[in-house]
Design a protein around this motif. Structure first.
Motif, PDB file in Angstrom:
ATOM      1  N   ALA A  90      -3.856   2.458  14.699  1.00  0.00           N
ATOM      2  CA  ALA A  90      -5.049   3.269  14.432  1.00  0.00           C
ATOM      3  C   ALA A  90      -5.104   3.653  12.953  1.00  0.00           C
ATOM      4  CB  ALA A  90      -5.048   4.513  15.312  1.00  0.00           C
ATOM      5  N   PHE A  91      -3.956   4.079  12.419  1.00  0.00           N
ATOM      6  CA  PHE A  91      -3.892   4.461  11.001  1.00  0.00           C
ATOM      7  C   PHE A  91      -4.227   3.272  10.107  1.00  0.00           C
ATOM      8  CE2 PHE A  91      -1.382   4.531   7.069  1.00  0.00           C
ATOM      9  CZ  PHE A  91      -1.909   5.657   6.467  1.00  0.00           C
ATOM     10  N   PHE A  92      -3.714   2.087  10.496  1.00  0.00           N
ATOM     11  CA  PHE A  92      -3.966   0.880   9.705  1.00  0.00           C
ATOM     12  C   PHE A  92      -5.460   0.607   9.610  1.00  0.00           C
ATOM     13  CE2 PHE A  92      -4.039  -3.673   8.839  1.00  0.00           C
ATOM     14  CZ  PHE A  92      -3.028  -3.794   7.896  1.00  0.00           C
ATOM     15  N   SER A  93      -6.155   0.718  10.737  1.00  0.00           N
ATOM     16  CA  SER A  93      -7.598   0.462  10.738  1.00  0.00           C
ATOM     17  C   SER A  93      -8.362   1.586  10.034  1.00  0.00           C
ATOM     18  CB  SER A  93      -8.104   0.313  12.179  1.00  0.00           C
ATOM     19  OG  SER A  93      -7.592  -0.860  12.752  1.00  0.00           O
ATOM     20  N   ILE A  94      -7.901   2.828  10.209  1.00  0.00           N
ATOM     21  CA  ILE A  94      -8.548   3.949   9.514  1.00  0.00           C
ATOM     22  C   ILE A  94      -8.398   3.795   8.005  1.00  0.00           C
ATOM     23  CG2 ILE A  94      -8.352   6.434   9.091  1.00  0.00           C
ATOM     24  CD1 ILE A  94      -7.739   6.724  12.118  1.00  0.00           C
ATOM     25  N   LEU A  95      -7.210   3.337   7.568  1.00  0.00           N
ATOM     26  CA  LEU A  95      -6.997   3.081   6.145  1.00  0.00           C
ATOM     27  C   LEU A  95      -7.967   2.018   5.642  1.00  0.00           C
ATOM     28  CD1 LEU A  95      -5.290   3.485   3.572  1.00  0.00           C
ATOM     29  CD2 LEU A  95      -3.756   1.695   4.408  1.00  0.00           C
ATOM     30  N   THR A  96      -8.164   0.972   6.448  1.00  0.00           N
ATOM     31  CA  THR A  96      -9.136  -0.067   6.090  1.00  0.00           C
ATOM     32  C   THR A  96     -10.523   0.551   5.928  1.00  0.00           C
ATOM     33  OG1 THR A  96      -7.881  -1.634   7.414  1.00  0.00           O
ATOM     34  CG2 THR A  96     -10.079  -2.300   6.763  1.00  0.00           C
ATOM     35  N   GLY A  97     -10.881   1.419   6.875  1.00  0.00           N
ATOM     36  CA  GLY A  97     -12.181   2.059   6.820  1.00  0.00           C
ATOM     37  C   GLY A  97     -12.373   2.905   5.571  1.00  0.00           C
ATOM     38  N   LEU A  98     -11.331   3.649   5.189  1.00  0.00           N
ATOM     39  CA  LEU A  98     -11.426   4.492   3.994  1.00  0.00           C
ATOM     40  C   LEU A  98     -11.585   3.644   2.735  1.00  0.00           C
ATOM     41  CD1 LEU A  98      -8.778   7.258   4.788  1.00  0.00           C
ATOM     42  CD2 LEU A  98     -11.267   7.486   4.760  1.00  0.00           C
ATOM     43  N   ILE A  99     -10.857   2.519   2.674  1.00  0.00           N
ATOM     44  CA  ILE A  99     -10.979   1.638   1.512  1.00  0.00           C
ATOM     45  C   ILE A  99     -12.390   1.053   1.431  1.00  0.00           C
ATOM     46  CG2 ILE A  99     -10.216  -0.605   0.592  1.00  0.00           C
ATOM     47  CD1 ILE A  99      -7.392   0.187   1.344  1.00  0.00           C
ATOM     48  N   VAL A 100     -12.939   0.721   2.606  1.00  0.00           N
ATOM     49  CA  VAL A 100     -14.310   0.216   2.644  1.00  0.00           C
ATOM     50  C   VAL A 100     -15.282   1.273   2.119  1.00  0.00           C
ATOM     51  CG1 VAL A 100     -16.190  -0.428   4.208  1.00  0.00           C
ATOM     52  CG2 VAL A 100     -13.942  -1.462   4.481  1.00  0.00           C
ATOM     53  N   LEU A 101     -15.102   2.516   2.581  1.00  0.00           N
ATOM     54  CA  LEU A 101     -15.987   3.596   2.116  1.00  0.00           C
ATOM     55  C   LEU A 101     -15.852   3.814   0.610  1.00  0.00           C
ATOM     56  CD1 LEU A 101     -15.563   6.239   4.971  1.00  0.00           C
ATOM     57  CD2 LEU A 101     -17.449   4.658   4.611  1.00  0.00           C
ATOM     58  N   ILE A 102     -14.605   3.809   0.147  1.00  0.00           N
ATOM     59  CA  ILE A 102     -14.372   3.988  -1.289  1.00  0.00           C
ATOM     60  C   ILE A 102     -15.047   2.868  -2.073  1.00  0.00           C
ATOM     61  CG2 ILE A 102     -12.590   3.924  -3.082  1.00  0.00           C
ATOM     62  CD1 ILE A 102     -10.726   5.336  -1.047  1.00  0.00           C
ATOM     63  N   GLY A 103     -14.886   1.624  -1.574  1.00  0.00           N
ATOM     64  CA  GLY A 103     -15.499   0.482  -2.246  1.00  0.00           C
ATOM     65  C   GLY A 103     -17.009   0.576  -2.283  1.00  0.00           C
ATOM     66  N   SER A 104     -17.593   0.979  -1.141  1.00  0.00           N
ATOM     67  CA  SER A 104     -19.052   1.067  -1.067  1.00  0.00           C
ATOM     68  C   SER A 104     -19.595   2.108  -2.036  1.00  0.00           C
ATOM     69  CB  SER A 104     -19.484   1.413   0.359  1.00  0.00           C
ATOM     70  OG  SER A 104     -19.030   0.440   1.266  1.00  0.00           O
ATOM     71  N   VAL A 105     -18.981   3.285  -2.027  1.00  0.00           N
ATOM     72  CA  VAL A 105     -19.470   4.377  -2.890  1.00  0.00           C
ATOM     73  C   VAL A 105     -19.170   4.070  -4.346  1.00  0.00           C
ATOM     74  CG1 VAL A 105     -19.348   6.850  -3.344  1.00  0.00           C
ATOM     75  CG2 VAL A 105     -19.153   6.013  -1.004  1.00  0.00           C
ATOM     76  N   ARG A 106     -17.975   3.501  -4.579  1.00  0.00           N
ATOM     77  CA  ARG A 106     -17.584   3.186  -5.954  1.00  0.00           C
ATOM     78  C   ARG A 106     -18.537   2.167  -6.571  1.00  0.00           C
ATOM     79  NH1 ARG A 106     -15.153   5.341 -10.260  1.00  0.00           N
ATOM     80  NH2 ARG A 106     -14.137   3.789 -11.562  1.00  0.00           N
ATOM     81  N   PHE A 141     -14.484  15.822  13.930  1.00  0.00           N
ATOM     82  CA  PHE A 141     -15.408  16.802  13.357  1.00  0.00           C
ATOM     83  C   PHE A 141     -14.714  17.705  12.331  1.00  0.00           C
ATOM     84  CE2 PHE A 141     -17.396  15.689  17.409  1.00  0.00           C
ATOM     85  CZ  PHE A 141     -18.715  15.493  17.019  1.00  0.00           C
ATOM     86  N   LEU A 142     -13.482  18.092  12.640  1.00  0.00           N
ATOM     87  CA  LEU A 142     -12.780  19.055  11.784  1.00  0.00           C
ATOM     88  C   LEU A 142     -12.066  18.403  10.607  1.00  0.00           C
ATOM     89  CD1 LEU A 142     -11.234  21.319  14.574  1.00  0.00           C
ATOM     90  CD2 LEU A 142     -13.288  21.751  13.216  1.00  0.00           C
ATOM     91  N   ILE A 143     -11.668  17.112  10.767  1.00  0.00           N
ATOM     92  CA  ILE A 143     -10.897  16.449   9.710  1.00  0.00           C
ATOM     93  C   ILE A 143     -11.656  15.266   9.117  1.00  0.00           C
ATOM     94  CG2 ILE A 143      -8.783  15.161   9.204  1.00  0.00           C
ATOM     95  CD1 ILE A 143      -7.347  16.907  11.219  1.00  0.00           C
ATOM     96  N   PHE A 144     -12.099  14.326   9.962  1.00  0.00           N
ATOM     97  CA  PHE A 144     -12.775  13.139   9.442  1.00  0.00           C
ATOM     98  C   PHE A 144     -14.048  13.496   8.680  1.00  0.00           C
ATOM     99  CE2 PHE A 144     -10.971   9.966  12.793  1.00  0.00           C
ATOM    100  CZ  PHE A 144      -9.715  10.174  12.266  1.00  0.00           C
ATOM    101  N   LEU A 145     -14.885  14.363   9.291  1.00  0.00           N
ATOM    102  CA  LEU A 145     -16.176  14.697   8.668  1.00  0.00           C
ATOM    103  C   LEU A 145     -15.991  15.305   7.278  1.00  0.00           C
ATOM    104  CD1 LEU A 145     -19.253  14.970   8.796  1.00  0.00           C
ATOM    105  CD2 LEU A 145     -18.967  17.092  10.057  1.00  0.00           C
ATOM    106  N   PRO A 146     -15.228  16.409   7.136  1.00  0.00           N
ATOM    107  CA  PRO A 146     -15.059  16.953   5.783  1.00  0.00           C
ATOM    108  C   PRO A 146     -14.285  16.022   4.859  1.00  0.00           C
ATOM    109  CG  PRO A 146     -13.707  18.163   7.379  1.00  0.00           C
ATOM    110  CD  PRO A 146     -14.596  17.273   8.157  1.00  0.00           C
ATOM    111  N   ALA A 147     -13.298  15.286   5.409  1.00  0.00           N
ATOM    112  CA  ALA A 147     -12.492  14.396   4.561  1.00  0.00           C
ATOM    113  C   ALA A 147     -13.350  13.278   3.990  1.00  0.00           C
ATOM    114  CB  ALA A 147     -11.328  13.818   5.361  1.00  0.00           C
ATOM    115  N   ILE A 148     -14.185  12.664   4.840  1.00  0.00           N
ATOM    116  CA  ILE A 148     -15.031  11.566   4.368  1.00  0.00           C
ATOM    117  C   ILE A 148     -16.078  12.081   3.384  1.00  0.00           C
ATOM    118  CG2 ILE A 148     -16.810   9.916   5.110  1.00  0.00           C
ATOM    119  CD1 ILE A 148     -15.089   9.482   7.656  1.00  0.00           C
TER     120      ILE A 148
END
Length: 830
Positions: free
Chosen positions: A710-726, A795-802
């Motif tokens: 799960a962490f591996f895929s979540i890490l992939t997701g965060l990198i994707v978000l960073i790439g998109s916004v960057r 809601f408490l972690i993903f939402l504010p973190a993202i």
């Protein structure tokens, strides 16, 4: 030209490549491990069983079964059962699995003992082989003794490994091997004892498929079963089904996140290159040339990402066997096959090209006059080509999902769900833009108004970022909720007010003595139940043997072969709820016997309230009617039953008792077990605290694997978000520089950017999490058949973190604008 232009935008393309790498690494590692596991199971199938095939029965074979065994010529036989073992050396007692063996079993694989010769000596010497871990736990050595029932055996050696046994089973009930001829002398097999007789056969030339087809139905009708080494390997493969589904789901989501990263990165990258394309066309470049310049760039980065991701996946596959070794009955030998590697390399190119095609089409329709035009209107594009590209993307995702899940129905449903989520997020983006346009707050200050204007004016990034942030968050949250569903199935109810010691196989004449032993240590008897064993003779008037022969029946076969352990009582317990019919507490003589059955049994037998079942109670037939159907919480470690009779029916039937109690500490538990072993050797004691410890350790490791993926895929997701916004920074630099040139202060530009990315981060992540609630509910209901209880973590972690990640990257995008003179920046982006 592709090389020269690519060097200038290498930093943007590197984030694009990172999206591919992690997705492909997850797919390659899991597919390689799955192939290795399958190959190892097939290669070691005979060693797992220890023979070519066996016949097993829960009772002594009847004449017909025994005649079949004799005609085939059994090479070895055993009877196995759980029992309490005592060690006279130190007075300790432990639940073990006794295996009384006759013959030179195993015929394939090796029974590894210490000393080595003990495997062949224990039968002629009349000794016992004991699990090595158990000997270490109680400081027992070969040469000491072990007491099983009425017989004390010398310990000949320690068992290091044995075909077919795994760390899980031996942790709960360690193996003790004794000669078959001593089983009767132990006096451990009594009425109601759970035992299994197995007869092993060696015949390498036997057509096992034909044997299974011809013999299995005959044996089933006689309450026996045939297992071949091929069928055993299939069962072992299926036993890792849920974990395998989750690992595949994690890999698939990681890959989808990579696809989202590719699409969003290339969309913004190509949008910035449209002016360059127009210039090239002014200089005489053709449509095909300009299109292929950027196609080559994307394909090259995809190939590089595929290579790196495949290499990383090959490395990761070596970690999975180490994590899962305790759940496997053999060591997995790792080898690298060609198919997943070729799949990883081809996926890198296919993913990057396919998901980049839509934005790349923009280069095809760019007019040379775009160099002179200030208008931000899009060039006219061919709707037909776009439909073809969309169809190709859908087909790619569907085929890949089918390859991963190997189930067309589930793959289709999952892909439809992804595109429905895509459509909903796109709709939310459009509605959001229109709502801001319609209800624009003209009275707001300059900073707030400009941040809102950025969301719907030409060259806005609302659609792209809401889609990438929303889909990324949707997939991450869905994976997290799915992880919770799986881990929820591994939680154990271990409340202090529930029984933690269970005594089974207590004979009627031993009941009062066992109760006295419990009360002597200051504990109370919680349950004192009578258990009666029986089988189904007929269902709705149709004999079980007739149902077995009926190829059109929907009644599950296990029901016809199962020996039901039932009880009688006048009330429900805490883990039961009547969902249909009425509970009957007692019946009088000559009244209809109204029984209560569990939901699962009702489904597997097609029985409803008012239907009839005839049971064979140790030779006596009893007709009953279903009076109620109960929902049973089987996850609670307490005495649950599929069939419950009312009082006034089974009191005089042959039976044994089960007692439960709560013991507060290990000392009292050991004292009780030692006394029971001494007084009643046949009574088996389950210490649930020891079992909890073993199971929680196992489930802890499973949880680690699930969390890791799960962490591996979540890490992939965060990198994707960073790439998109960057990557989106290149859309905002020019506007920010122009604002600064017109006199806007750095703080104003900072606030405008912060508010814009704050709106996008909240909208995208909140929409994604809400959509994941729906998808997780569907997964829980359809795939895992478990209740879904939403977690507050997204809601408490993903939402504010993202939102914070989006905000931080968005603000970093304009760092160069704030630190450099406007003219310098304009020359760079102009």
């Amino acid at each position: 030209m592709a090389w020269r232009d690519g060097r200038a935008g290498v930093s943007r393309l590197l984030l694009f490549m990172a999206s591919i790498i992690l997705g492909i690494a997850a797919v390659v590692s899991i597919q390689l491990f799955s192939e290795n596991l399958k190959e190892n199971i097939q290669a070691q199938s005979k060693s797992l069983l220890g023979a070519d095939y066996l016949i097993d029965s829960r009772q002594l074979p009847n004449k017909k079964v025994q005649a079949i065994i004799d005609s085939l010529g059994a090479d070895a036989k055993e009877v196995s059962f759980p029992s309490m073992a005592a060690f006279p050396k130190n007075g300790a007692a432990k639940l073990v699995r006794v295996r009384g063996m006759e013959g030179n079993f195993p015929f394939y694989g090796t029974l590894k003992t210490e000393p080595e010769g003990a495997a062949t000596e224990y039968q002629p010497k009349g000794g016992a082989l004991v699990d090595a871990t158990l000997l270490l736990q109680y400081n027992i050595k070969p040469g000491d003794s072990i007491k099983l029932g009425a017989v004390t055996f010398p310990i000949i050696g320690a068992i290091n490994s044995m075909p077919g046994s795994s760390g899980v089973s031996t942790s709960v009930a360690p193996t003790v091997l004794i000669p078959y001829r001593f089983v009767e002398k132990t006096e451990l097999l009594q009425v109601g004892s759970r035992k299994e007789y197995q007869y092993f056969f060696v015949d390498p030339d036997m057509d096992l498929d034909a044997l299974e087809k011809n013999l299995d139905p005959i044996l089933d009708a006689e309450n026996a079963d045939l297992d071949t080494h091929t069928s055993t390997s299939r069962q072992i493969g299926r036993s890792y089904g849920n974990l395998g589904k989750f690992l595949n789901l994690a890999a698939f989501i990681a890959l989808l996140l990579g696809c989202i990263g590719i699409a969003s990165s290339v969309h913004i990258y190509i949008k910035e290159k449209l002016t360059d394309v127009a210039v090239l066309k002014c200089l005489g470049a053709s449509r095909k040339q300009t299109f292929f310049i950027y196609l080559i760039q994307i394909a090259a980065m995809g190939l590089m990402g595929g290579v790196v991701g495949t290499v990383l996946g090959i490395g990761l596959q070596y970690a999975l066997p180490a994590l899962l070794q305790e759940f496997l009955p053999f060591e997995v030998e790792i080898s690298t096959s060609l198919q997943p590697i070729m799949m990883g390399l081809s996926l890198g190119v296919c993913m990057s090209v396919l998901f980049a095609l839509l934005p790349l089409l923009g280069t095809w329709y760019v007019s040379p006059l775009e160099v002179l035009r200030v208008s931000e209107e899009r060039s006219v594009r061919s709707r037909k080509v776009r439909i073809y590209v969309f169809a190709a993307i859908i087909l790619f995702v569907l085929l890949f999902a089918l390859w991963i899940f190997n189930d067309l129905k589930f793959a289709s449903a999952f892909v439809i769900g992804i595109f429905v989520a895509f459509g909903i997020l796109a709709g939310i983006s459009v509605l959001f833009i229109r709502a801001i346009k319609h209800y624009f707050p003209a009275s707001w200050g300059f900073t707030a108004r400009t941040s809102l204007l950025n969301l719907f004016r030409p060259n806005n990034q609302t659609m792209v970022l809401v889609l990438s942030i929303g889909l990324g968050t949707f997939l991450i949250s869905t994976l997290y909720f799915t992880k919770d569903i799986l881990l929820g199935k591994t939680k154990l109810d271990n409340d202090a007010d529930q029984a933690n010691i269970i005594l089974v196989d207590v004979q009627p004449e031993q009941r009062d003595g066992a109760v006295a032993s419990i009360t002597n240590i200051g504990s109370e008897v919680i349950d004192n139940l009578s258990i009666v064993t029986m089988r189904m003779h007929s269902i709705q008037g149709k004999l079980a043997n007739e149902i077995r022969k009926d190829t059109t029946t929907t009644i599950r076969e296990w029901v016809l072969n199962h020996e039901f352990r039932t009880t009688f009582r006048d009330s429900l317990i805490s883990s039961e709820t009547v969902v249909e019919g009425n509970w009957v507490s007692a019946v009088k003589p000559n009244e209809t016997v109204m029984i209560s059955i569990s939901e699962g049994l009702a489904e597997d037998t097609n029985l409803g309230v008012g239907d009839t079942v005839t049971f064979n109670i140790q030779g006596v037939l009893m007709e009953t009617t279903v009076g109620s159907i109960r929902k049973v919480d089987w996850t609670r470690l307490q005495l649950n039953f599929m069939v419950v009779f009312p009082k006034g029916v089974l009191e005089k039937a042959p039976q044994f008792n089960v007692l439960t109690t709560y013991v507060s500490d290990n000392t009292k538990s050991a004292e009780l077990q030692q006394e029971l072993v001494r007084k009643f050797p046949n009574v088996t004691v389950f210490d649930l605290r020891q079992i909890y410890t073993v199971i929680e350790d196992i489930l802890g490791k499973i949880s680690w694997v699930i969390n890791f993926m799960a962490f591996f895929s979540i890490l992939t997701g965060l990198i994707v978000l960073i790439g998109s916004v960057r990557t989106s920074k290149y859309q905002r630099i020019k506007e920010s520089v122009l604002l600064r040139t017109l006199g806007a202060k750095s703080r104003q530009i900072l606030n405008i950017t912060a508010l814009e990315y704050l709106y996008l981060g909240i909208l995208g992540s909140l929409a994604g999490i809400l959509l994941s609630l729906v998808s997780s509910q569907l997964l829980a209901t359809i795939l895992f058949e478990e209740p879904f209880i939403p977690s507050g973590v997204p809601f408490l972690i993903f939402l504010p973190a993202i939102v914070l990640v989006v905000l931080a990257i968005g603000l970093s995008n304009i760092k160069s604008v704030l630190k450099s003179p406007p003219l310098v920046v304009l020359r760079k982006v102009g």
